[in-house]
Write an enzyme that holds these catalytic residues in place. Structure first.
Site, mmCIF file in Angstrom:
data_model
loop_
_atom_site.group_PDB
_atom_site.id
_atom_site.type_symbol
_atom_site.label_atom_id
_atom_site.label_comp_id
_atom_site.label_asym_id
_atom_site.label_seq_id
_atom_site.Cartn_x
_atom_site.Cartn_y
_atom_site.Cartn_z
ATOM 1 C CB SER A 75 12.566 23.604 -14.413
ATOM 2 O OG SER A 75 12.040 24.425 -14.833
ATOM 3 C CG HIS B 61 -1.633 -1.207 1.808
ATOM 4 N ND1 HIS B 61 -2.556 -1.547 1.557
ATOM 5 C CD2 HIS B 61 -1.575 -2.392 1.887
ATOM 6 C CE1 HIS B 61 -3.071 -2.704 1.723
ATOM 7 N NE2 HIS B 61 -2.504 -3.893 1.971
ATOM 8 C CE LYS C 33 10.918 20.400 -10.795
ATOM 9 N NZ LYS C 33 9.513 20.221 -10.497
#
Ligand code: ARG
Length: 463
Positions: A274, A153, A280
């Site tokens: 980016s 999960h 980024k």
């Protein structure tokens, strides 16, 4: 080609919708090979003269040389690769070219060409998968002892080793390869000689053409030979399964590369920056592998829907069989190569993995198992006791292994200091010695077997 029957030429749009040459030119090597096998057999059976057969064979070699050098000319008026090649052959050798199509139809011709192409495609995928498996096994060997949180999960569940996790993908790809091998064995029968749909009155030797083209045997029903594309669907379904597996690994890399996880640093070579956010570093290659899985599945669906409900035998709908297979194959090749590159070069942040494995109460099951083993507590009760220990650790803000013995004993008096030997993540993984378990000793054993499997594989393809 059918000028005898038709008074008028095709409408411009008919030419456009009818032509497959823009994409089926990719079959040119298979088309030449199929024609050479066919004409050699026609000569052997005395259906065409040895002289004509030789002229045709040499002419086909010249056409192949031209294609190799200049590409296949996209002649929309000539429809497809079969007609483009035959017409060029006629230009080169004259009327003898007209004998090549004796006892053959484009229906069995294209079915043969496409099988040959898909067979080669399977061999390419196989080589790529072996390389990717090799990369996984190599990295798994480096990290057979490295502890990381195992998830269910996406919640921290039990500690596992990174080597074990990587080897899970080795197993998936092993099954994928067996799906391709099954498909290859099943499709390896030659449709050539089925002619348009009913077979032919000429005394062919279909076994001869089948074996010349590397098929195990000729197909056994002429209608089936020209009308089924299950071999292409087998390829696409197997490709889809690979793509789904790669997509899961890609997704894991994406999650692991995110700052909250910080399990990996993806190499510059597979990332982008980016244009606005200087900090980024985006996992684009992995995202595209995940995205391409959708397109590959789309290709599989496209061909399945094309084939659904077609009456026997050939219908022109089936000309649309090729674009989805070509597209899926190109995408899959990119995905496999990109994943192999990422697996080879990714940096694993093992300290971070270990820290998270230690912080998530991931050894709770070990505590419960210890109670069962050492204090003969029924598992359900042990589960309850352990739940209380986890709650206490949560309140005290410490790991299970850091809980004082006195506190544990207030939860259950049967607990003694022996408990601490199972509460560390290393002890936890080392104890999972069941077959296929995450214990480093198990993982190393499986890695050794995998290396042997791959070694045998490389030996086979190399010989
Ligand atoms: N270009 C066609 C295809 O790919 C070749 C077969 C054409 N046969 C026919 N009867 N029109 O399916």
């Amino acid at each position: 080609m059918w000028g005898g029957r038709f008074a008028e030429g095709p409408a411009a749009v008919m030419r456009e919708i009818n032509a497959s040459i823009p994409f089926d030119k990719r079959l040119w090597r298979q088309d030449i090979a199929g024609s050479k096998a066919h004409v050699a057999m026609l000569a052997a059976r005395g259906i065409v003269s040895g002289e004509d057969a030789q002229a045709i064979t040499e002419g086909l070699s010249r056409v192949a040389t031209e294609y190799e050098a200049n590409g296949v000319p996209v002649r929309m008026d000539l429809e497809d690769i079969h007609m483009v090649t035959e017409s060029r052959l006629a230009e080169l050798i004259g009327p003898a070219a007209g004998r090549l199509h004796t006892a053959r139809s484009r229906n069995d011709q294209v079915a043969t060409d496409f099988r040959l192409w898909v067979r080669d495609a399977i061999d390419e995928v196989e080589a790529g998968l072996v390389a990717l498996q090799g990369a996984l096994v190599a990295r798994a060997g480096e990290y057979a002892d490295s502890v990381m949180p195992g998830f269910t999960h996406l919640q921290s569940a039990q500690p596992v080793t990174l080597g074990h996790h990587l080897m899970a993908y080795y197993e998936m790809l092993k099954r994928d390869r067996s799906r391709f091998a099954d498909a290859r064995a099943r499709m390896n029968q030659c449709p050539l000689g089925a002619a348009a749909l009913a077979g032919t009155g000429f005394p062919l030797d279909r076994h001869m053409t089948a074996s010349a083209l590397g098929f195990d045997a000729p197909t056994d029903n002429s209608l089936d030979s020209v009308s089924d594309r299950d071999f292409a669907l087998d390829y696409l379904m197997a490709a889809t399964q690979v793509a789904l597996h790669l997509s899961r690994l890609a997704e894991e890399f994406i999650i692991w590369a995110s700052q909250p996880f910080g399990f990996v640093s993806l190499p510059d070579a597979y990332s982008t920056g980016s244009s606005i956010m200087p900090q980024k570093r985006n996992p684009d290659a992995a995202e595209l592998v995940r995205g391409h899985a959708g397109r590959i599945m789309g290709c599989m669906t496209a061909l399945a829907v094309t084939m659904k409900g077609l009456p026997l035998a050939y219908s022109k709908d089936m000309q649309d069989d090729k674009p989805p297979v070509f597209e899926a194959h190109d995408l899959l090749g990119l995905c496999i190569a990109a994943m192999a590159g990422m697996v080879e070069t990714v940096t694993f942040r093992t300290e971070r993995m270990r820290a998270l494995a230690e912080s998530g109460f991931a050894t709770a099951t070990d505590l419960a198992d210890w109670l069962v083993r050492e204090a003969d507590v029924p598992f359900r009760e042990a589960h309850h006791i352990t739940g209380r220990a986890v709650k206490l650790a949560e309140e005290m803000g410490c790991a299970l292994a850091a809980l004082p013995l006195a506190d544990l004993q207030t939860i259950d008096a049967r607990i003694h200091e022996g408990i601490y030997s199972v509460l560390t993540v290393d002890a936890s993984v080392a104890s999972r010695m069941s077959h296929g378990g995450t214990a480093p000793a198990q993982v190393r054993q499986r890695i050794a077997q995998a290396n042997a499997e791959l070694g045998a594989e490389l030996g086979r393809t190399g010989s």
